[in-house]
Enzyme design. Structure first.
Site, PDB file in Angstrom:
ATOM      1  CE  LYS A 169      64.152  35.388  60.249  1.00 42.21           C
ATOM      2  NZ  LYS A 169      62.309  35.314  60.261  1.00 42.21           N
ATOM      3  CD  GLU A 242      65.070  30.351  76.700  1.00 37.00           C
ATOM      4  OE1 GLU A 242      64.173  29.610  77.115  1.00 37.00           O
ATOM      5  OE2 GLU A 242      65.502  31.124  77.173  1.00 37.00           O
ATOM      6  CB  CYS A 276      56.291  29.422  75.088  1.00 36.60           C
ATOM      7  SG  CYS A 276      57.299  31.392  76.334  1.00 36.60           S
ATOM      8  CD  GLU A 374      54.075  24.971  71.213  1.00 33.92           C
ATOM      9  OE1 GLU A 374      54.317  25.044  70.656  1.00 33.92           O
ATOM     10  OE2 GLU A 374      53.958  25.948  72.450  1.00 33.92           O
TER      11      GLU A 374
HETATM   12  P1  NAD Z   1      58.848  29.434  64.398  1.00 37.62           P
HETATM   13  O1  NAD Z   1      59.901  28.550  64.586  1.00 37.62           O
HETATM   14  O2  NAD Z   1      57.999  29.320  63.459  1.00 37.62           O
HETATM   15  O3  NAD Z   1      59.794  31.192  64.070  1.00 37.62           O
HETATM   16  C1  NAD Z   1      60.182  31.830  64.441  1.00 37.62           C
HETATM   17  C2  NAD Z   1      61.364  32.734  63.451  1.00 37.62           C
HETATM   18  O4  NAD Z   1      62.565  31.388  63.078  1.00 37.62           O
HETATM   19  C3  NAD Z   1      60.801  33.296  62.982  1.00 37.62           C
HETATM   20  O5  NAD Z   1      61.229  34.743  62.798  1.00 37.62           O
HETATM   21  C4  NAD Z   1      60.792  32.640  61.854  1.00 37.62           C
HETATM   22  O6  NAD Z   1      60.740  33.090  60.116  1.00 37.62           O
HETATM   23  C5  NAD Z   1      62.811  31.715  61.933  1.00 37.62           C
HETATM   24  N1  NAD Z   1      62.607  30.702  61.034  1.00 37.62           N
HETATM   25  C6  NAD Z   1      62.080  29.647  60.664  1.00 37.62           C
HETATM   26  N2  NAD Z   1      62.399  28.726  60.097  1.00 37.62           N
HETATM   27  C7  NAD Z   1      63.476  28.960  60.053  1.00 37.62           C
HETATM   28  C8  NAD Z   1      64.835  28.155  59.757  1.00 37.62           C
HETATM   29  N3  NAD Z   1      65.187  27.062  58.975  1.00 37.62           N
HETATM   30  N4  NAD Z   1      65.825  28.420  60.678  1.00 37.62           N
HETATM   31  C9  NAD Z   1      65.992  29.791  60.982  1.00 37.62           C
HETATM   32  N5  NAD Z   1      65.459  30.681  61.924  1.00 37.62           N
HETATM   33  C10 NAD Z   1      63.865  30.430  61.094  1.00 37.62           C
HETATM   34  O7  NAD Z   1      58.023  29.939  65.651  1.00 37.62           O
HETATM   35  P2  NAD Z   1      56.583  30.682  65.013  1.00 37.62           P
HETATM   36  O8  NAD Z   1      55.113  29.764  65.081  1.00 37.62           O
HETATM   37  O9  NAD Z   1      56.437  32.129  65.061  1.00 37.62           O
HETATM   38  O10 NAD Z   1      56.390  31.020  67.018  1.00 37.62           O
HETATM   39  C11 NAD Z   1      55.552  29.995  67.883  1.00 37.62           C
HETATM   40  C12 NAD Z   1      56.180  28.837  68.219  1.00 37.62           C
HETATM   41  O11 NAD Z   1      57.639  29.613  69.179  1.00 37.62           O
HETATM   42  C13 NAD Z   1      55.584  27.979  69.572  1.00 37.62           C
HETATM   43  O12 NAD Z   1      55.962  26.503  69.458  1.00 37.62           O
HETATM   44  C14 NAD Z   1      55.958  29.150  71.106  1.00 37.62           C
HETATM   45  O13 NAD Z   1      55.735  27.746  72.553  1.00 37.62           O
HETATM   46  C15 NAD Z   1      57.853  29.086  70.562  1.00 37.62           C
HETATM   47  N6  NAD Z   1      57.878  29.856  71.848  1.00 37.62           N
HETATM   48  C16 NAD Z   1      58.624  29.871  72.561  1.00 37.62           C
HETATM   49  C17 NAD Z   1      58.888  30.632  73.907  1.00 37.62           C
HETATM   50  C18 NAD Z   1      60.166  30.361  75.080  1.00 37.62           C
HETATM   51  O14 NAD Z   1      60.843  31.233  75.364  1.00 37.62           O
HETATM   52  N7  NAD Z   1      60.196  28.852  75.471  1.00 37.62           N
HETATM   53  C19 NAD Z   1      58.381  32.316  73.577  1.00 37.62           C
HETATM   54  C20 NAD Z   1      58.060  32.319  72.414  1.00 37.62           C
HETATM   55  C21 NAD Z   1      57.085  31.542  71.397  1.00 37.62           C
END
Ligand code: NAD
Length: 476
Positions: A169, A242, A276, A374
Site C-alpha cells: 500500500k 522503520e 527519516c 522531528e
Molecule cells: P505516516 O505514518 O503518516 O504514513 C505512512 C503510511 O502509513 C502511509 O501509507 C499511510 O497511509 C499509512 N497509515 C496511516 N495510518 C495508518 C494506520 N493507523 N495503520 C496502518 N497504516 C497507516 O508517515 P508519513 O507521514 O507518510 O511519512 C513520514 C514519516 O515516515 C516520518 O516520521 C519519517 O521519519 C518516517 N520515515 C521513516 C523511514 C525509516 O526508514 N525509518 C523512512 C522514511 C520515512
C-alpha cells in the site's frame, strides 16, 4: 488524455468506484486519480497473494532472482518517464527523483543477489541438525510519501526473494509512480505475487488487522508505527518498523569548515528535509561555530527553492498540506519564542504550492520544539557545544535512535564518537550513504528490525531447525 491509474491485484489492473485525487505540491493541481480500496479489494488482493504463495515459495530461487531483476530492469528502462512523474506527485527536484528511481532499480538488483543458505548446527555422526529459513507467507507492506518508489522497491524485492508474496500500500499522497511501475510489473511477476492497492490512511489498519496477512513491513511515522504494533498484536503478526528520527550531526573542532559546510547543508535539506535520516539537529563545536554557521548560511542562500520540475531547483516544496502546516507551525513557534534566525523563516501561506524558504536557526535552546521534535522540512537548527561528551549526551537525549553523523579531520576520533551514539546508523564524514548489504534499522522509538542485507532478508522468514537422530550402528 490523462493516464488511468489502476491497482494491481492477482495479475490484473483494476479500477474501483471510489477514487482519490493526487495533488502536485508545487502548484496544488491534481496530477492523477487513483483507486480507493476498501475491505473487498483488500480481501481480493490477500486471497490472490495467498494462492500465489503456494507456487512462489516452491519456485527455485534462481527463477525468483530472475523475476526481481526483470522488475528492476523495467524501472531502469522507463526511468525518464518515472522520474518526471515522481517529481510531479512528490515535489522533489528532477535530479533527486532520478536518483530515487535509479536507486530503487539498483537496490532491487542488490537484494536479488543475496543468499540465505542453510546452517548446519551439528553433524557429528550422532545427529544432523540444520537451520533453514522459511518464508513467513503473505506480507503487508505499508509505505510513506517521502521516498515512495525506493520504499516500495526495498520491501517488494526481499519479500519476493525470500519466497513470500506481498500486498503493498503506497501513501495516499504519492501512489502514482508506484502504480505506473505496477503496470510495468504486471506481466513480469506471476499473478498474485505482487499486489499494489491504494486507498486512504484507513486502508492501513485493515491491512494490519487482516487475519490472512502474516507479516507487516512498515515505513512511516512513529505514531503510526505504534498503532501498527497494537493492531498486529491481535494475531501476533511479525512486524518490521522503520520509523521517525531526530538525527544529530556532531561537528568536532578539527572539521574543515570550507569542506563540510555544503555537505552539512545537503545532509539536512535534500528532499526538502523530508528524510527519516536527514540531519535534524547540528551540534557544532564553539571554536568553529561562528565560521561554520556563516559558511552554511552563505551556501544556503545560493540554493533555489522552487518547482522540482524547473531546472536549477535545489529544494522543492513540502510534499503535502498537512506537513506544510506542521513545518510552518514549528517556524512560528521559533519566532514566538524569540529564537534567532540565520536565514529564512518568512513563509507566505497565501502563495500557491507548499513552499517553505530554507530556514536556519542560530543556537536555539535544547528544549525548543524545532530541536526536540522531528521537523521533516527545510528548517535546520544549529547548536553550539563545548565538549565532545556534552555533544554526545545532547545527541542521545532523544526518544529516537535512527541515525547520526560525525564530522572531523580525524576519522579515528569520529569513530570513537560514533560508537557512543545510540542509533542504528552513524556516518563519519559523509551522510545518506546506504549500502544495500548493510542492515538499516532504528533503535528506541525509531523502530526495530532491519531492511537491506541478510538481516533484512531474514525478516521475511522464520527459522526452522530440522534435527535427524542417527541410530547407533548395530553392535556399537
Ligand atoms: P505516516 O505514518 O503518516 O504514513 C505512512 C503510511 O502509513 C502511509 O501509507 C499511510 O497511509 C499509512 N497509515 C496511516 N495510518 C495508518 C494506520 N493507523 N495503520 C496502518 N497504516 C497507516 O508517515 P508519513 O507521514 O507518510 O511519512 C513520514 C514519516 O515516515 C516520518 O516520521 C519519517 O521519519 C518516517 N520515515 C521513516 C523511514 C525509516 O526508514 N525509518 C523512512 C522514511 C520515512
Amino acid at each position: 488524455m490523462a493516464h488511468s491509474y489502476r491497482n494491481l491485484i492477482d495479475g490484473e489492473m483494476i479500477a474501483t468506484p471510489a477514487t482519490l485525487d493526487v495533488v502536485n505540491p508545487a502548484n496544488e493541481e491534481v496530477v492523477g486519480t487513483v483507486p480507493s480500496c476498501g475491505e473487498a479489494e483488500l480481501d481480493r488482493a490477500v486471497a490472490a497473494a495467498r494462492r500465489a504463495f503456494k507456487s512462489w515459495r516452491a519456485t527455485p530461487i534462481e527463477e525468483r532472482r530472475r523475476v526481481i531483476n526483470a522488475m528492476a530492469d523495467a524501472i531502469a528502462t522507463n526511468q525518464d518517464e518515472l522520474y518526471r512523474l515522481l517529481t510531479a506527485e512528490q515535489g522533489k527536484p528532477h535530479h533527486q527523483a532520478k536518483g530515487e528511481i535509479f536507486g530503487a532499480s539498483a537496490m532491487m538488483k542488490a537484494q536479488a543477489a543475496l543468499e540465505l543458505p542453510d546452517v548446519i548446527n551439528q553433524d557429528d555422526g550422532t545427529r544432523l541438525s540444520r537451520t533453514r529459513r522459511v518464508p513467513v507467507g503473505v506480507v503487508g507492506g505499508i509505505v510513506p510519501w517521502n521516498f515512495p518508489v525506493m520504499m516500495a522497491a526495498q520491501k517488494v524485492a526481499p519479500a519476493l526473494l525470500s519466497g513470500c508474496t506481498i500486498v503493498l500500500k503506497p501513501s495516499p499522497f504519492t501512489p502514482l509512480t508506484t502504480l505506473r511501475i505496477a503496470e510495468l510489473w504486471k506481466d513480469i511477476a506471476p499473478a498474485g505475487a505482487v499486489n499494489i492497492i491504494t486507498g486512504e490512511d484507513s486502508l492501513g489498519p485493515l491491512i494490519t488487522a487482516h487475519p490472512d496477512i502474516d507479516k507487516i513491513t512498515f515505513t512511516g511515522s512513529t505514531a503510526t508505527g505504534k498503532k501498527i504494533m497494537e493492531g498486529a498484536s491481535k494475531d501476533l503478526k511479525r512486524i518490521t518498523l522503520e520509523l521517525g528520527g531526530n538525527d544529530a550531526s556532531i561537528v568536532l573542532p578539527d572539521a574543515d569548515v570550507a569542506k563540510v559546510a555544503e555537505q552539512l547543508f545537503w545532509s539536512s535539506f535534500t528532499n526538502a528535509g523530508q528524510i527519516c535520516v536527514a540531519a535534524k539537529r547540528i551540534y557544532i563545536h564553539e571554536d568553529i561555530y561562528d565560521e561554520l554557521s556563516q559558511a552554511i548560511a552563505a551556501y544556503a542562500s545560493t540554493v533555489k527553492v522552487g518547482d522540482g520540475s524547473q531546472q536549477g531547483t535545489g529544494v522543492g516544496p513540502i510534499q503535502n498540506r498537512k506537513q506544510y502546516e506542521r513545518v510552518c507551525e514549528l517556524i512560528q513557534d521559533a519566532k514566538d519564542n524569540g529564537y534567532k534566525f540565520l536565514l529564512g523563516g518568512n513563509v507566505d501561506p497565501s502563495g500557491t504550492g507548499y513552499y517553505v524558504p530554507i530556514t536556519i536557526l542560530d543556537n536555539p535552546p535544547e528544549d525548543a520544539r524545532i530541536v526536540a521534535e522531528e521537523q521533516f522540512g527545510p528548517v535546520m537548527p544549529l547548536m553550539k557545544f563545548s565538549t565532545t561528551q556534552e555533544a554526545i549526551a545532547r545527541a542521545n537525549a532523544s526518544d529516537y535512535g535512527l541515525a547520526g553523523a560525525v564530522w572531523t579531520s580525524d576519522p579515528e576520533a569520529g569513530v570513537a564518537v560514533a560508537e557512543q551514539l545510540e542509533t542504528g546508523t552513524v556516518w563519519v564524514n559523509e551522510f545518506l550513504h546506504f549500502n544495500p548489504l548493510a542492515p538499516f534499522g532504528g533503535h528506541k522509538q525509531s523502530g526495530f528490525g532491519a531492511e537491506y542485507g541478510i538481516e533484512g532478508l531474514k525478516e521475511f522468514t522464520y527459522s526452522q531447525v530440522i534435527t535427524v537422530k542417527h541410530e547407533a550402528p548395530v553392535g556399537a
